[in-house]
Design an enzyme around this catalytic site. Structure first.
Site, PDB file in Angstrom:
ATOM      1  N   PRO A 209       0.819  -1.225   0.000  1.00 30.73           N
ATOM      2  CA  PRO A 209       0.000   0.000   0.000  1.00 30.73           C
ATOM      3  C   PRO A 209       0.850   1.270   0.000  1.00 30.73           C
ATOM      4  O   PRO A 209       0.334   2.359  -0.250  1.00 30.73           O
ATOM      5  CB  PRO A 209      -0.805  -0.099   1.304  1.00 30.73           C
ATOM      6  CG  PRO A 209      -0.781  -1.542   1.668  1.00 30.73           C
ATOM      7  CD  PRO A 209       0.528  -2.080   1.150  1.00 30.73           C
TER       8      PRO A 209
ATOM      9  N   GLU B  97       2.565  -8.791   8.309  1.00 29.86           N
ATOM     10  CA  GLU B  97       2.418  -7.330   8.434  1.00 29.86           C
ATOM     11  C   GLU B  97       3.251  -6.582   7.395  1.00 29.86           C
ATOM     12  O   GLU B  97       2.972  -5.429   7.073  1.00 29.86           O
ATOM     13  CB  GLU B  97       2.817  -6.861   9.840  1.00 29.86           C
ATOM     14  CG  GLU B  97       2.013  -7.493  10.963  1.00 29.86           C
ATOM     15  CD  GLU B  97       0.511  -7.520  10.694  1.00 29.86           C
ATOM     16  OE1 GLU B  97      -0.067  -6.440  10.524  1.00 29.86           O
ATOM     17  OE2 GLU B  97      -0.066  -8.627  10.651  1.00 29.86           O
TER      18      GLU B  97
ATOM     19  N   ARG C 264      -2.467  -7.730 -21.167  1.00 27.23           N
ATOM     20  CA  ARG C 264      -3.388  -7.325 -22.241  1.00 27.23           C
ATOM     21  C   ARG C 264      -2.926  -6.069 -22.975  1.00 27.23           C
ATOM     22  O   ARG C 264      -3.502  -5.700 -23.996  1.00 27.23           O
ATOM     23  CB  ARG C 264      -4.825  -7.219 -21.731  1.00 27.23           C
ATOM     24  CG  ARG C 264      -5.053  -6.162 -20.705  1.00 27.23           C
ATOM     25  CD  ARG C 264      -6.458  -6.255 -20.134  1.00 27.23           C
ATOM     26  NE  ARG C 264      -7.516  -6.044 -21.116  1.00 27.23           N
ATOM     27  CZ  ARG C 264      -7.695  -4.919 -21.796  1.00 27.23           C
ATOM     28  NH1 ARG C 264      -6.878  -3.901 -21.615  1.00 27.23           N
ATOM     29  NH2 ARG C 264      -8.681  -4.809 -22.658  1.00 27.23           N
TER      30      ARG C 264
HETATM   31  C1  4GS Z   1      -1.171  -4.329  -1.304  1.00 31.31           C
HETATM   32  C2  4GS Z   1      -1.963  -3.351  -1.923  1.00 31.31           C
HETATM   33  C3  4GS Z   1      -1.315  -4.856   0.061  1.00 31.31           C
HETATM   34  C4  4GS Z   1       0.172  -5.331   2.852  1.00 31.31           C
HETATM   35  C5  4GS Z   1       0.516  -7.525   1.743  1.00 31.31           C
HETATM   36  C6  4GS Z   1       0.274  -6.006   4.198  1.00 31.31           C
HETATM   37  C7  4GS Z   1       0.628  -8.133   3.132  1.00 31.31           C
HETATM   38  C8  4GS Z   1      -0.324  -6.303   1.810  1.00 31.31           C
HETATM   39  N1  4GS Z   1      -0.270  -4.733  -2.187  1.00 31.31           N
HETATM   40  N2  4GS Z   1      -1.473  -3.193  -3.143  1.00 31.31           N
HETATM   41  N3  4GS Z   1       1.142  -7.186   4.075  1.00 31.31           N
HETATM   42  N4  4GS Z   1      -2.971  -2.660  -1.417  1.00 31.31           N
HETATM   43  N5  4GS Z   1      -0.311  -5.675   0.493  1.00 31.31           N
HETATM   44  O1  4GS Z   1      -2.277  -4.566   0.750  1.00 31.31           O
HETATM   45  O2  4GS Z   1      -0.452  -4.024  -3.309  1.00 31.31           O
END
Ligand code: 4GS
Length: 266
Positions: free
Chosen positions: A88, A115, A153
């Protein structure tokens, strides 16, 4: 395009590689796919990939050693690839980024679990961070699939039509026009006559108006950002004149009513 994915759940990718456009792209050798199991790079006998966070707190952190070893193995498989961590914290994925990634020869995706990954992996071994949106997943695997799907694509020859990807709504900053197929009448709803007319110029025009209208109604933010061309400006100005016309009539009628009301009180 060569995709290499690092994950502790490589089985998640089996059905993904095995269906639809992705499968055909692999068969036609437009893309190739490899998944590396991060667990295979753990040196201890239980092949542990996570550990408790320094500083305490709940949740686990992805251990650096197996992940670093897996990334180095991916480098051997795809030496020119940027190593992309799904998180994120990354730049938010969109069609422009899909296009940018599609121009590269190789991509490595690092899927975190728990995490997050130990920060020291980030610093030296990751080239790019991408997020698929502002929400938290349980792992980067689905994010990697989303990106691989959108990138594939974009690669010429992977879609049915020759120029199917260029015709995409998002390619020119608009949502898609409405689509119809047989039957001509479905549950009392008909197909717009123009689409049955065979007038290709008028059909193209109808589709542009449909795309513009849907974008205006559903995603006005996209229209504001868009570099409008002459045709699009002409259509929007036409609609603007229609609306002005309606309001003028309304205000005209309203003014008369006001006058009537004023006269009655005299
Ligand atoms: C995202 C997201 C995501 C974050 C993976 C916490 C496990 C997780 N990855 N875009 N650890 N949104 N990854 O939430 O790409």
């Amino acid at each position: 395009m060569k995709f290499v994915v690092l994950t502790i759940f490589p089985e998640m990718f089996g059905p993904f590689w095995d269906h639809g456009i992705i499968r055909r792209a692999i068969e036609q050798e437009k893309i190739s796919a490899a998944t590396l199991n991060i667990r295979d790079f753990a040196e201890d006998k239980h092949q542990v990939t996570d550990d408790r966070p320094y500083g305490g707190g709940s949740g686990m952190v992805m251990k650096p050693e197996p992940l670093a070893a897996a990334i180095r193995a991916a480098e051997l498989e795809a030496p020119s690839a940027p190593k992309i961590l799904l998180t994120p914290q990354g730049r938010v994925f969109n069609q422009k980024i899909a296009h940018e990634l599609a121009s590269l020869e190789q991509l490595v995706f690092v899927c975190g679990r728990y995490e997050g990954v130990d920060e020291r992996i980030n610093i030296d071994l990751i080239d790019d961070e991408i997020s698929i949106g502002d929400y938290v997943l349980t792992g980067g695997e689905l994010a990697a699939m989303v990106i691989i799907d959108a990138v594939t694509r974009q690669i010429p020859g992977t879609l049915g039509g020759v120029d199917a990807a260029e015709k995409d709504s998002f390619a020119d900053g608009l949502l898609e026009h409405a689509h119809y197929t047989r039957p001509q009448v479905f549950e009392n709803k008909t197909v717009p006559d123009i689409l049955l007319s065979g007038h290709h110029g008028e059909i193209e025009n109808w589709r542009l108006e449909s795309a513009l209208m849907r974008t205006l109604m559903k995603r006005a933010d996209l229209l504001k950002q868009k570099d409008l061309d002459e045709k699009e400006i002409e259509i929007l100005e036409k609609w603007s004149r229609w609306i002005e016309d309606i309001l003028e009539s309304y205000h005209g009628a309203h003014a008369e009513h006001r006058e009537d009301a004023e006269n009655e009180t005299k």
